[in-house]
Motif scaffolding. Structure first.
Motif, short mmCIF file in Angstrom:
data_model
loop_
_atom_site.label_atom_id
_atom_site.label_comp_id
_atom_site.label_asym_id
_atom_site.label_seq_id
_atom_site.Cartn_x
_atom_site.Cartn_y
_atom_site.Cartn_z
N SER A 138 0.81 -1.34 0.18
CA SER A 138 -0.02 0.16 -0.01
C SER A 138 0.85 1.21 0.05
O SER A 138 0.42 2.11 -0.50
N LEU A 139 1.98 1.05 0.45
CA LEU A 139 2.92 2.38 0.70
C LEU A 139 4.14 2.62 -0.42
O LEU A 139 4.90 1.62 -0.49
N GLN A 140 4.38 3.73 -0.78
CA GLN A 140 5.85 3.95 -1.34
C GLN A 140 6.71 3.98 -0.23
O GLN A 140 6.34 4.37 1.04
N PHE A 141 8.08 3.85 -0.44
CA PHE A 141 8.94 3.69 0.31
C PHE A 141 9.17 4.97 1.18
O PHE A 141 9.55 4.95 2.35
N GLU A 142 9.28 5.99 0.39
CA GLU A 142 9.67 7.38 0.79
C GLU A 142 8.64 7.70 2.07
O GLU A 142 8.82 8.12 2.91
N GLU A 143 7.48 7.38 1.50
CA GLU A 143 6.23 7.73 2.43
C GLU A 143 6.32 6.88 3.76
O GLU A 143 6.06 7.25 4.85
N GLY A 144 6.63 5.59 3.53
CA GLY A 144 6.80 4.75 4.50
C GLY A 144 7.70 5.16 5.47
O GLY A 144 7.49 5.04 6.96
N LEU A 145 9.00 5.40 5.06
CA LEU A 145 9.95 5.62 5.84
C LEU A 145 9.84 7.03 6.63
O LEU A 145 10.14 7.11 7.86
N GLU A 146 9.14 8.02 5.96
CA GLU A 146 8.70 9.07 6.65
C GLU A 146 7.79 8.82 7.84
O GLU A 146 8.08 9.42 8.93
N LYS A 147 6.80 7.95 7.60
CA LYS A 147 5.93 7.73 8.71
C LYS A 147 6.72 7.06 9.95
O LYS A 147 6.36 7.31 11.04
N THR A 148 7.58 6.14 9.57
CA THR A 148 8.56 5.46 10.44
C THR A 148 9.18 6.35 11.27
O THR A 148 9.19 6.27 12.61
N VAL A 149 9.87 7.32 10.65
CA VAL A 149 10.53 8.44 11.62
C VAL A 149 9.75 8.97 12.22
O VAL A 149 10.06 9.43 13.39
N ASP A 150 8.63 9.40 11.77
CA ASP A 150 7.54 10.18 12.80
C ASP A 150 7.32 9.51 14.10
O ASP A 150 7.24 9.86 15.16
N TRP A 151 7.05 8.05 13.57
CA TRP A 151 6.81 7.40 14.84
C TRP A 151 7.62 7.36 16.12
O TRP A 151 7.57 7.45 17.17
N TYR A 152 9.01 7.13 15.60
CA TYR A 152 10.20 7.04 16.44
C TYR A 152 10.32 8.37 16.95
O TYR A 152 10.79 8.58 18.25
N LEU A 153 10.12 9.43 16.53
CA LEU A 153 10.22 10.86 16.92
C LEU A 153 9.29 10.99 18.07
O LEU A 153 9.28 11.82 19.21
N GLU A 154 7.90 10.70 17.92
CA GLU A 154 6.83 10.64 18.49
C GLU A 154 6.85 9.78 19.64
O GLU A 154 5.91 10.03 20.75
N ASN A 155 7.61 8.98 19.80
CA ASN A 155 7.45 7.73 20.87
C ASN A 155 9.05 7.67 21.43
O ASN A 155 9.50 6.64 21.59
N GLU A 156 9.40 8.65 21.78
CA GLU A 156 10.77 8.88 22.55
C GLU A 156 10.92 7.72 23.72
O GLU A 156 11.95 7.21 23.99
N ALA A 157 9.75 7.91 24.35
CA ALA A 157 9.51 7.13 25.61
C ALA A 157 9.80 5.55 25.33
O ALA A 157 10.76 4.73 26.00
N TRP A 158 9.23 5.11 24.11
CA TRP A 158 9.33 3.63 23.86
C TRP A 158 10.76 3.47 23.50
O TRP A 158 11.39 2.29 23.96
N LEU A 159 11.49 4.31 22.67
CA LEU A 159 12.74 4.07 22.43
C LEU A 159 13.73 4.25 23.56
O LEU A 159 14.68 3.26 23.91
N GLU A 160 13.24 5.04 24.51
CA GLU A 160 14.26 5.21 25.76
C GLU A 160 14.25 4.04 26.53
O GLU A 160 15.05 3.46 26.97
N ASN A 161 13.05 3.42 26.58
CA ASN A 161 12.63 2.12 27.49
C ASN A 161 13.41 0.91 26.87
O ASN A 161 13.88 0.31 27.54
N VAL A 162 13.27 1.00 25.43
CA VAL A 162 14.09 -0.30 24.94
C VAL A 162 15.64 -0.27 25.27
O VAL A 162 16.26 -1.23 25.53
N THR A 163 16.22 1.07 24.67
CA THR A 163 17.44 1.11 24.80
C THR A 163 18.15 1.04 26.22
O THR A 163 19.31 0.69 26.62
N SER A 164 17.17 1.42 27.22
CA SER A 164 17.83 1.53 28.57
C SER A 164 17.45 0.12 29.25
O SER A 164 18.17 -0.10 30.23
#
Ligand code: NAD
Ligand code: TYD
Length: 349
Positions: A309-335
């Motif tokens: 359903s998605l072109q890669f550029e669009e999907g990658l952008e959505k993915t980056v947005d998700w990580y930037l909006e979910n800093e707490a998830w990333l922090e919990n995983v990396t810590s």
């Protein structure tokens, strides 16, 4: 229908669980997961209270436990994603991959064979596999369902072994089995030791972005939610014993992908153009590094009507947005804090 999904706390599994819990309120869905380093129940926080969802902590390498689970729960079907999934870890510790990916799969097959006897035509064993079983491509060609298996890493060898066992249980005992082999996935909730989430995390932190060798290796990237949708379609429509390749016709050299990601990150983080690219660091190549993967998913598209359903550029952008909006998830995983989530949510309630 009572459905067991194994590995549902992992990256792809959590998207599959969410899709089935949301789209099929009439199904009873059990997420069976050992919660290794890669399993994170916080991935499923949004659906964990749904009445058709249950989590069971368990290890597929434990044959007695799996047998008891089939006896107690009497499932109608299984979608099996639980696995050790990281090639680099398989190079340092192959035996873990043999145990979970091969022995674990055979334990599930044995339980299905025993507890579904007499009703194989009403049950289904769906095994989720990878395109890496086909080996490496040169500059041209694509993997089809007929491509000969030629795995090179301990990870792909263990997945190939599990695929062979699944087919053997269909051919020998008549179990209703289905296998799909998918290309590299990307999207939200991806554990940040795999290329894309690792790069996003390191760019955010201004840390070096490690690119193996010269970055010339090619992968065929598919948005994880498109994979979950393909699994849904194949699970419901495939013939017993069938195999489907899943892929997005979306090949990228690692270095080109990382450069695109750097451009997106510069824009999102308000950095001057070219700043993030300075973090790219070429490091020692992976041993036995497969040059190129590319999937021909014509069979799935023609027979079952699935298209990405998605072109890669669009999907990658959505993915980056998700990580930037979910800093707490990333922090919990990396810590490592994510590992206490199970205890807090499930044992102390
Ligand atoms: P992942 O590593 O993110 O998740 C694996 C999950 O399996 C984790 O939740 C982990 O806790 C669980 N698990 C591991 N060992 C277990 C055991 N012994 N018993 C019970 N649970 C156990 O993996 P992923 O990237 O989500 O991949 C899921 C499946 O899809 C795997 O079978 C993988 O081979 C396949 N696949 C992955 C990709 C990809 O790009 N990530 C592509 C094609 C196919
Ligand atoms: P990975 O996400 O580990 O998936 P796979 O090896 O199963 O395809 O890696 C994707 C590609 O990126 C692969 O060619 C290896 C490369 N890679 C790097 O260059 N640097 C990294 O830090 C990682 C994790 C991977």
């Amino acid at each position: 229908m009572k459905l067991i999904i194994t590995g549902g706390a992992g990256f792809i599994g959590s998207h599959v669980v969410r899709r089935f819990v949301t789209n099929y309120p009439q199904y009873s869905i059990i997420n069976l997961d050992k919660l290794t380093y890669a399993g994170n129940l916080a991935n499923l926080q949004d659906i964990e209270a749904a009445p058709n969802y249950r989590f069971i902590k368990g290890d597929i390498t434990d044959a007695a436990f799996i047998d008891g689970l089939f006896k107690d729960e009497q499932p109608d079907a299984i979608i099996h994603l639980a696995a050790e999934s990281h090639v680099d870890r398989s190079i340092s510790n192959p035996i873990e991959f043999v145990l979970t990916n091969v022995v674990g799969t055979v334990n599930l097959l044995n339980a299905a064979r025993k507890h579904w006897e007499g009703s194989y035509d009403q049950k289904r064993f769906y095994h989720v596999s990878t395109d890496e079983v086909y080996g490496a491509l040169g500059e041209s060609g694509m993997f089809t369902e007929e491509t000969k298996y030629d795995p090179h890493s301990p990870y792909s060898a263990s997945k190939a072994g599990s695929d062979h066992f699944v087919r053997a249980y269909h051919d020998t005992y008549g179990l209703d089995t289905v296998i799909s082999n998918c290309s590299n996935n990307y999207g939200s909730h991806h554990f940040p030791e795999k290329l894309i989430p690792l790069a996003i995390h390191n760019i955010t932190q201004n840390k070096p972005v490690p690119v193996y060798g010269k970055g010339e290796n090619i992968r065929d990237w598919l948005w994880v939610e498109d994979h979950a949708r393909a699994i849904d379609v194949i699970f419901h429509k495939a013939k017993a014993g069938d195999t489907y390749n899943i892929g997005g016709h979306n090949e990228w050299k690692n270095i080109d992908l990382i450069r695109l990601l750097c451009q997106i990150m510069d824009r999102k983080l308000g950095r001057t153009a070219g700043e993030s690219e300075k973090l790219i660091t070429f490091v020692k190549d992976r041993a036995g590094h497969d040059l190129r993967y590319a999937i021909d998913s014509t069979k799935l598209q023609k027979e079952l009507g699935w298209v990405p359903s998605l072109q890669f550029e669009e999907g990658l952008e959505k993915t980056v947005d998700w990580y930037l909006e979910n800093e707490a998830w990333l922090e919990n995983v990396t810590s490592g804090n994510y590992q206490s989530y199970y205890k807090e949510q499930y044992q102390e309630r």
